[in-house]
Design a protein around this motif. Structure first.
Motif, PDB file in Angstrom:
ATOM      1  N   ASP A  27       0.826  -1.210   0.000  1.00 35.94           N
ATOM      2  CA  ASP A  27       0.000   0.000   0.000  1.00 35.94           C
ATOM      3  C   ASP A  27       0.860   1.260   0.000  1.00 35.94           C
ATOM      4  O   ASP A  27       0.518   2.268  -0.640  1.00 35.94           O
ATOM      5  CB  ASP A  27      -0.971   0.000   1.184  1.00 35.94           C
ATOM      6  CG  ASP A  27      -0.258  -0.172   2.522  1.00 35.94           C
ATOM      7  OD1 ASP A  27       0.890  -0.652   2.529  1.00 35.94           O
ATOM      8  OD2 ASP A  27      -0.862   0.179   3.551  1.00 35.94           O
ATOM      9  N   ASP A  28       2.002   1.210   0.676  1.00 33.56           N
ATOM     10  CA  ASP A  28       2.909   2.358   0.678  1.00 33.56           C
ATOM     11  C   ASP A  28       3.547   2.558  -0.689  1.00 33.56           C
ATOM     12  O   ASP A  28       3.778   3.693  -1.121  1.00 33.56           O
ATOM     13  CB  ASP A  28       4.000   2.174   1.739  1.00 33.56           C
ATOM     14  CG  ASP A  28       3.487   2.432   3.151  1.00 33.56           C
ATOM     15  OD1 ASP A  28       2.405   3.039   3.276  1.00 33.56           O
ATOM     16  OD2 ASP A  28       4.163   2.033   4.112  1.00 33.56           O
ATOM     17  N   ARG A  29       3.871   1.447  -1.360  1.00 35.53           N
ATOM     18  CA  ARG A  29       4.478   1.577  -2.689  1.00 35.53           C
ATOM     19  C   ARG A  29       3.519   2.268  -3.652  1.00 35.53           C
ATOM     20  O   ARG A  29       3.922   3.089  -4.478  1.00 35.53           O
ATOM     21  CB  ARG A  29       4.858   0.204  -3.249  1.00 35.53           C
ATOM     22  CG  ARG A  29       6.018  -0.483  -2.565  1.00 35.53           C
ATOM     23  CD  ARG A  29       7.240   0.403  -2.451  1.00 35.53           C
ATOM     24  NE  ARG A  29       7.650   0.981  -3.712  1.00 35.53           N
ATOM     25  CZ  ARG A  29       8.353   2.105  -3.841  1.00 35.53           C
ATOM     26  NH1 ARG A  29       8.703   2.798  -2.781  1.00 35.53           N
ATOM     27  NH2 ARG A  29       8.697   2.549  -5.020  1.00 35.53           N
ATOM     28  N   ALA A  30       2.235   1.934  -3.571  1.00 39.31           N
ATOM     29  CA  ALA A  30       1.246   2.577  -4.440  1.00 39.31           C
ATOM     30  C   ALA A  30       1.172   4.071  -4.145  1.00 39.31           C
ATOM     31  O   ALA A  30       1.131   4.903  -5.064  1.00 39.31           O
ATOM     32  CB  ALA A  30      -0.122   1.921  -4.246  1.00 39.31           C
ATOM     33  N   ALA A  31       1.181   4.436  -2.859  1.00 42.43           N
ATOM     34  CA  ALA A  31       1.131   5.850  -2.477  1.00 42.43           C
ATOM     35  C   ALA A  31       2.410   6.565  -2.900  1.00 42.43           C
ATOM     36  O   ALA A  31       2.386   7.730  -3.319  1.00 42.43           O
ATOM     37  CB  ALA A  31       0.935   5.969  -0.969  1.00 42.43           C
ATOM     38  N   ALA A  32       3.552   5.869  -2.805  1.00 42.08           N
ATOM     39  CA  ALA A  32       4.836   6.457  -3.198  1.00 42.08           C
ATOM     40  C   ALA A  32       4.867   6.745  -4.691  1.00 42.08           C
ATOM     41  O   ALA A  32       5.365   7.792  -5.135  1.00 42.08           O
ATOM     42  CB  ALA A  32       5.975   5.524  -2.807  1.00 42.08           C
ATOM     43  N   GLU A  33       4.334   5.823  -5.485  1.00 39.33           N
ATOM     44  CA  GLU A  33       4.299   6.032  -6.935  1.00 39.33           C
ATOM     45  C   GLU A  33       3.464   7.263  -7.287  1.00 39.33           C
ATOM     46  O   GLU A  33       3.856   8.077  -8.138  1.00 39.33           O
ATOM     47  CB  GLU A  33       3.741   4.786  -7.625  1.00 39.33           C
ATOM     48  CG  GLU A  33       4.678   3.587  -7.573  1.00 39.33           C
ATOM     49  CD  GLU A  33       4.020   2.327  -8.073  1.00 39.33           C
ATOM     50  OE1 GLU A  33       2.908   2.413  -8.650  1.00 39.33           O
ATOM     51  OE2 GLU A  33       4.609   1.232  -7.897  1.00 39.33           O
ATOM     52  N   LYS A  34       2.332   7.411  -6.630  1.00 38.19           N
ATOM     53  CA  LYS A  34       1.477   8.566  -6.870  1.00 38.19           C
ATOM     54  C   LYS A  34       2.178   9.864  -6.469  1.00 38.19           C
ATOM     55  O   LYS A  34       2.129  10.864  -7.191  1.00 38.19           O
ATOM     56  CB  LYS A  34       0.167   8.414  -6.090  1.00 38.19           C
ATOM     57  CG  LYS A  34      -0.821   9.560  -6.318  1.00 38.19           C
ATOM     58  CD  LYS A  34      -2.114   9.329  -5.535  1.00 38.19           C
ATOM     59  CE  LYS A  34      -3.084  10.489  -5.754  1.00 38.19           C
ATOM     60  NZ  LYS A  34      -4.351  10.282  -4.997  1.00 38.19           N
ATOM     61  N   LEU A  35       2.858   9.839  -5.320  1.00 39.52           N
ATOM     62  CA  LEU A  35       3.574  11.017  -4.838  1.00 39.52           C
ATOM     63  C   LEU A  35       4.661  11.440  -5.824  1.00 39.52           C
ATOM     64  O   LEU A  35       4.791  12.625  -6.154  1.00 39.52           O
ATOM     65  CB  LEU A  35       4.192  10.720  -3.468  1.00 39.52           C
ATOM     66  CG  LEU A  35       5.163  11.769  -2.907  1.00 39.52           C
ATOM     67  CD1 LEU A  35       4.445  13.093  -2.649  1.00 39.52           C
ATOM     68  CD2 LEU A  35       5.830  11.257  -1.635  1.00 39.52           C
ATOM     69  N   LEU A  36       5.449  10.468  -6.294  1.00 37.28           N
ATOM     70  CA  LEU A  36       6.545  10.783  -7.214  1.00 37.28           C
ATOM     71  C   LEU A  36       6.027  11.373  -8.521  1.00 37.28           C
ATOM     72  O   LEU A  36       6.637  12.291  -9.088  1.00 37.28           O
ATOM     73  CB  LEU A  36       7.376   9.531  -7.474  1.00 37.28           C
ATOM     74  CG  LEU A  36       8.222   9.059  -6.280  1.00 37.28           C
ATOM     75  CD1 LEU A  36       8.765   7.662  -6.522  1.00 37.28           C
ATOM     76  CD2 LEU A  36       9.359  10.037  -6.018  1.00 37.28           C
TER      77      LEU A  36
END
Length: 325
Positions: A28-37
Motif C-alpha cells: 500500500d505504501d508503494r502505491a502511495a509512493a508512486e502517486k507522490l513521485l
C-alpha cells in the motif's frame, strides 16, 4: 498522506515523511509512493546533484559539513543523503554520519537524511534516486549523496548525480594500485583530504602523483582535465576552491545540452535497473518459479549442471510462462 504543498515549501518534517514512504516495502505504501513521485516530477531537476565517495575514514562527513557551511553562507539550501552500512539486526543505518555533521545538522537551510544501504550494492540505497527527486521538489539547491565507501560497484552513485567527487587520503599516491581504475575513471574531481599539520607534505606528493595518474585516463567529459585538490576539512581550507571546480564542471557539462543528455540517460538506466529488480521480486513471489529455482539451485550446488545453464533454463521457463514437471 503526504501534504504536497508543505513539501513544496520545504517543510522538513513533510520531506522526512515522504522519504520514509518511498523507502517502505509495503504494497500500500508503494502505491502511495508512486502517486507522490508522479505529482512532484514537475518540481524536480533544478538542483546540482553531487556524489561524494571515498574509503571509510577519509573524512567525507567532515568535508560535507564544511562544504555545507560554505554553501549556506552563499544563500543556498543543502540536502545531504547519507548511505550507511545496515545493521544485521534492525536493518537501520549504523554509522550515524549525521552526528559528524554537527554544524550542518542544526541549520534550517540544511536537511540530512541517513539511509541504510541494505542489500543494495554500489554504496547507495535502493531509493536514493527517488529521495533526490523529493529533495528537489522541496526546493533544495544542492543535493549531496554521500556513499558507504569505495566498493566494487561504486559507480552507481555516478549514475544518479551530475558531478562525482572522489576523496582520498594523503599518501594515496604511494599506493595507486589499490585504487580501482574504474572509480578513478568516473571521478570528475579528486580531493585529497586532511592536508594539514604533519600530513601537508604527503598531501602535496599525493596531488602530484594523482594528477599524473589521471592524465593517463580518459575523463567522462571530453575536454575536461580532472582536477586534484588538497583540502583540510577540519580547518576548512581549500573548500571554496573545490566548490569553484564543481560549478565549473557543471557549467561545462551544461554546454550543448550535455547535462540534460546525461540526466536523460541516467533515467533510462534507472528504469531498466528498477525493472529488473521488480521482475525478480515478482518471480520470487511465484510458487512455480520458487520450486523450479530450488531444483536448479540444487543441481548447481551438486555440480550436475553449471550455473550458466541453470540460469538459461530458468529464463526460458519464465519466457514460456511454464515450468517443467
Amino acid at each position: 498522506m503526504i501534504d504536497i504543498q508543505q513539501l513544496r515549501v520545504g517543510d522538513r518534517r513533510t520531506l522526512a515523511k515522504a522519504i520514509t514512504l518511498i523507502e517502505s516495502t509495503r504494497a500500500d505504501d508503494r502505491a502511495a509512493a508512486e502517486k507522490l513521485l508522479e505529482q512532484v516530477m514537475p518540481d524536480t531537476g533544478q538542483s546540482l546533484r553531487l556524489g561524494i565517495s571515498g574509503i571509510p575514514g577519509v573524512g567525507k562527513s567532515t568535508f560535507i559539513d564544511a562544504l555545507g557551511r560554505l554553501l549556506i553562507g552563499h544563500g543556498q539550501r543543502v540536502a545531504v543523503l547519507t548511505v550507511d552500512p545496515s545493521s544485521a539486526i534492525s536493518g537501520g543505518a549504523i554509522l550515524g554520519d549525521k552526528t559528524r555533521m554537527d554544524w550542518l545538522a542544526v541549520q534550517p537551510s540544511a536537511y540530512i537524511r541517513p539511509s541504510p544501504a541494505g542489500m543494495t550494492l554500489g554504496g547507495v540505497a535502493r531509493r536514493t534516486r527517488e529521495a533526490i527527486l523529493l529533495c528537489e521538489a522541496a526546493g533544495y539547491d544542492v543535493v549531496i549523496v554521500e556513499t558507504v565507501g569505495v566498493g566494487q560497484s561504486e559507480s552507481l552513485v555516478a549514475e544518479m548525480t551530475d558531478v562525482f567527487l572522489l576523496m582520498l587520503l594523503p599518501g594515496a599516491g604511494d599506493d595507486l594500485q589499490s585504487i580501482k581504475r574504474g572509480v578513478m575513471e568516473l571521478a570528475d574531481l579528486v580531493v585529497v583530504n586532511k592536508a594539514d599539520g604533519d600530513l601537508m607534505a604527503k598531501a602535496g606528493v599525493a596531488v602530484a602523483d594523482l594528477q599524473y595518474a589521471l592524465h593517463l585516463l580518459r575523463p567522462r567529459l571530453p575536454g575536461w582535465e580532472t582536477p586534484v585538490l588538497a583540502v583540510s576539512s577540519r580547518e576548512r581550507h581549500g573548500i571554496e576552491a573545490v566548490w569553484d571546480r564543481i560549478t565549473a564542471y557543471r557549467a561545462a557539462l551544461s554546454e550543448n545540452g550535455g547535462l540534460e543528455a546525461r540526466r536523460n540517460q541516467q533515467s533510462v538506466d534507472w528504469f531498466w535497473r528498477e525493472t529488473g529488480e521488480l521482475l525478480l521480486e515478482a518471480l520470487r513471489a511465484d510458487p512455480s518459479f520458487r520450486r523450479e529455482m530450488a531444483q536448479l539451485q540444487e543441481q548447481v550446488r551438486s555440480g550436475t549442471i553449471p550455473a550458466s545453464v541453470a540460469a538459461a533454463r530458468l529464463a526460458r521457463g519464465y519466457a514460456s510462462l511454464s515450468w517443467p514437471g
